[in-house]
Design an enzyme around this catalytic site. Structure first.
Site, short mmCIF file in Angstrom:
data_model
loop_
_atom_site.label_atom_id
_atom_site.label_comp_id
_atom_site.label_asym_id
_atom_site.label_seq_id
_atom_site.Cartn_x
_atom_site.Cartn_y
_atom_site.Cartn_z
N TYR A 1 16.08 29.49 9.27
CA TYR A 1 14.87 30.19 9.70
C TYR A 1 14.76 30.20 11.21
CZ TYR A 1 13.00 30.19 4.93
OH TYR A 1 12.80 30.39 3.59
N LYS B 1 0.85 -1.20 0.00
CA LYS B 1 0.00 0.00 0.00
C LYS B 1 0.88 1.25 0.00
CE LYS B 1 -0.25 -0.36 5.01
NZ LYS B 1 -1.03 -0.86 6.15
C1 LIG Z 1 -0.24 -1.89 6.70
C2 LIG Z 1 -0.81 -3.17 7.15
C3 LIG Z 1 0.01 -4.27 7.43
C4 LIG Z 1 1.53 -4.20 7.39
O1 LIG Z 1 1.99 -3.68 8.62
P1 LIG Z 1 3.55 -3.53 8.93
O2 LIG Z 1 3.60 -3.00 10.31
O3 LIG Z 1 4.08 -2.55 7.94
O4 LIG Z 1 4.14 -4.88 8.77
C5 LIG Z 1 -0.60 -5.46 7.76
N1 LIG Z 1 -1.95 -5.56 7.85
C6 LIG Z 1 -2.77 -4.51 7.61
C7 LIG Z 1 -4.23 -4.67 7.75
C8 LIG Z 1 -2.23 -3.28 7.27
O5 LIG Z 1 -3.04 -2.24 7.04
#
Ligand SMILES: *Cc1c(COP(=O)(O)O)cnc(C)c1O
Length: 362
Positions: A254, A37
């Site tokens: 800044y 994702k």
């Molecule tokens: C993002 C996600 C993962 C992966 O989690 P990590 O901590 O990056 O291993 C697994 N399951 C779901 C439902 C997620 O949304």
């Protein structure tokens, strides 16, 4: 690709495959959804999917456009849509592209019934076991199972997500709730994110869902990626583009949030929050200049940040600077900036060119 500004992100596909092999080792006989994702946590969806396609068992994401792009790029492995579908109208697209929805609301079950797609569509049922984000409660779950059975859905997997796999609380309470909820139902289980996969062999189940570990970061604040045998995949690199000598009392950047207390030499690096470097990183956040550790000075601006060159007399304009990656764990930089490496990776800006590498043993 012509590259003018010296900033770039290297993505090491051999490191990615190495990390997947580490996940495989922990998963045993369980199959692996590689979580891709958010553009594969900022590493590039198609690039990551193509590198992992020969070794992984499927891909999990939340973006429908991304899933379609995977299919169009020739990915044949199963694809799991972690947030399911957002509207009934998407279901024909799920069927067309063979996407597995995660059902977390009862009305989504109704959409499946209405679409008449049940027999060919595998589904995941997400159970709320304590995260209290997405998922069915016990009563909804019973109803969903009954309705899916009646409409002829043949392929059901139960899924839950752990809230504390990387914390002191662990997963025991959620595992107990899951077992109580499923009762005698023998559906396969999909439970573990990276933290649970690395830490709780009893929570591995039939399918695991590693994300961050594939990209070479540790899900645990107190354990380094190297200690987990994970290799960094993204290295964000730029260069010193100006050097300056400061006198005691001179301020930097800044708001002048850093003031020199003695004579010192600083470098200006072409990297800022417009590239995805965290603006909240305070003075003292580590960087590697020409392979040696130094740290930032003053506020991060959109295109630039300043680093201490006082102990690096050889480093002048053109000296390479690593913001995170090989030699400097993103986890360490993230901790300094009050965030996690997930956020650093996802924030990598569009304007930073990405160079693919395949350095390892392959
Ligand atoms: C993002 C996600 C993962 C992966 O989690 P990590 O901590 O990056 O291993 C697994 N399951 C779901 C439902 C997620 O949304």
């Amino acid at each position: 690709m012509s590259v003018y500004r010296p900033i770039r992100a290297h993505v090491d596909l051999a490191a990615l495959r190495h990390n997947h092999a580490v996940a495989r080792r922990h998963a045993g006989n369980a199959r692996i959804w590689s979580v891709v994702k958010a553009d594969a946590y900022g590493h590039g969806l198609l690039r990551v999917a193509q590198a992992l396609n020969p070794v992984t068992d499927g891909f999990a994401l939340v973006e429908l456009e991304g899933a379609i792009a995977l299919r169009r790029a020739g990915v044949e492995k199963p694809i799991l849509m972690l947030e399911g579908c957002y509207a009934a109208a998407e279901l024909p697209v799920f069927a067309e592209y063979r996407l597995t929805p995660v059902l977390h609301r009862l009305d989504q079950v109704g959409w499946i019934e209405a679409a008449g797609l049940a027999p060919q569509l595998p589904v995941y049922l997400k159970l709320n076991t304590g995260m209290n984000r997405l998922g069915l409660d016990v009563a909804e779950f019973r109803l969903a199972v009954e309705r899916l059975r009646q409409s002829g859905v043949a392929d059901v997997t139960l899924m839950t997500h752990f809230s504390d796999a990387d914390e002191a609380r662990g997963v025991a309470e959620q595992m107990a709730r899951l077992q109580a909820m499923r009762g005698g139902l023998a559906y396969p289980l999909c439970l573990a994110n990276s933290a649970a996969l690395l830490r709780f062999p009893e929570a591995v189940g039939d399918w695991v869902r590693p994300g961050i570990m594939l990209y070479g970061s540790s899900p645990f604040p107190e354990r380094t990626a190297a200690a987990l045998d994970l290799a960094p995949v993204m290295t964000l690199e730029s260069e010193v583009i100006a050097v300056r000598d400061l006198q005691p009392g001179d301020r930097v950047g800044y708001g002048g949030s850093f003031t020199a207390s003695s004579a010192m030499r600083i470098g200006v690096v072409a990297c800022g929050y417009g590239d995805g470097y965290p603006r909240h990183a305070p003075s003292g956040t580590p960087v590697l200049v020409a392979g040696r550790r130094s740290h930032t000075l003053g506020r991060v601006s959109m295109d630039k940040l300043c680093v201490d060159l006082s102990d690096l007399p050889q480093a002048g304009a053109g000296a390479p600077v690593v913001m995170w990656g090989r030699g400097l764990p993103a986890d360490e930089v993230a901790a300094c900036a009050g965030t996690i490496s997930y956020e650093l990776f996802c924030a990598l800006a569009q304007r930073v060119p990405v160079l693919e590498e395949d350095l390892g043993q392959g």
